[in-house]
Enzyme design. Structure first.
Site, PDB file in Angstrom:
ATOM      1  N   GLY A  14       0.782  -1.231   0.000  1.00  0.00           N
ATOM      2  CA  GLY A  14       0.000   0.000   0.000  1.00  0.00           C
ATOM      3  C   GLY A  14       0.814   1.281   0.000  1.00  0.00           C
ATOM      4  CG  ASP A  86       5.321   5.703  -4.940  1.00  0.00           C
ATOM      5  OD1 ASP A  86       5.739   5.058  -3.957  1.00  0.00           O
ATOM      6  OD2 ASP A  86       4.376   5.306  -5.655  1.00  0.00           O
ATOM      7  CD  GLU A  87       7.439   2.426  -7.554  1.00  0.00           C
ATOM      8  OE1 GLU A  87       8.302   1.625  -7.129  1.00  0.00           O
ATOM      9  OE2 GLU A  87       6.254   2.096  -7.772  1.00  0.00           O
ATOM     10  CD  GLN A  89      11.604   0.988  -5.164  1.00  0.00           C
ATOM     11  OE1 GLN A  89      11.165   1.712  -4.276  1.00  0.00           O
ATOM     12  NE2 GLN A  89      10.821   0.473  -6.105  1.00  0.00           N
TER      13      GLN A  89
END
Ligand SMILES: [Zn+2]
Length: 220
Positions: A14, A86-87, A89
């Protein structure tokens, strides 16, 4: 005090949903925020959640400099109270350092969301730098589940349904994978170590049933 917070979770925990919810909550209080993402499954410059929400965002690439980006927006009259990434990584270690500087020197809150480890269970460089620099690391409370029902803590890469442990660190998977395409699946550590994906488990249970049936037939 502004903060750098890393929200860490596996796929399906989520993260993007929470990123969009957090943006909504801050924007609703009149704060000015900028959204970023990198390699979202829905395509460039979009944050998409599995629940169906999507929102436009700025696509991060290797040339993105968060420090210059915020300075430039402020020069053009935007307050920039917070960033949502977001993302995360997929951000470089250097970009994570820029984010820390944005927090410390410009007083901007930075909330980033990402996976910690890759399909080989090794930290992504961006995630490693976030663990080192973040004021807080929050592990998401929505638990993704392995096919066995245990808590899924690891991401497996599959090609044609079979788990692989070699290859480039970043390969974006297909949403609806075909026979030879790369996809990802969340597993518990036990099944990640044994390379036992849902498809492999189904195949081995079919084999076990066939064996049992043959033994039964033999004993008749
Ligand atoms: Zn499992």
């Amino acid at each position: 005090m502004a903060e750098l917070v890393f929200f860490s979770g596996t796929m399906d925990s989520g993260k993007s949903t929470l990123a969009l919810q957090m943006h909504h909550n801050h924007a609703a209080r009149g704060r000015d925020g900028v959204l970023f993402t990198r390699h979202d499954r829905a395509g460039a410059a979009t944050i998409s959640s599995r629940l169906g929400l999507t929102q436009r965002a700025h696509e991060v690439d290797d040339s993105t400099d968060f420090w210059s980006d915020v300075i430039s927006r402020r020069t053009h009259g935007r307050p920039v109270d917070y960033l949502i990434g977001d993302e995360a990584q997929f951000y470089t270690a250097e970009q994570v350092e820029q984010l820390a500087r944005v927090v410390d020197e410009l007083g901007v809150d930075v909330f980033v969301f990402g996976i910690s480890t890759d399909f080989r269970a090794r930290l992504f460089p961006g995630a490693a730098r976030l663990v080192e620099l973040a004021d807080r690391v929050e592990v998401l409370q929505v638990r993704a589940l392995c096919w066995c029902g245990a808590r899924a803590t690891h991401n497996a890469r599959t090609i044609g349904g079979a788990m692989v442990v070699e290859g480039a660190q970043v390969v974006v998977g297909d949403v609806q994978p075909g026979a030879d395409e790369v996809a990802y699946e969340v597993l518990c550590r036990r099944h990640h170590m044994r390379r036992m994906t849902a498809a492999a488990a189904r195949a081995s249970s079919v084999t076990a049933q066939t064996l049992t049936t043959s033994v039964d037939e033999l004993s008749l």
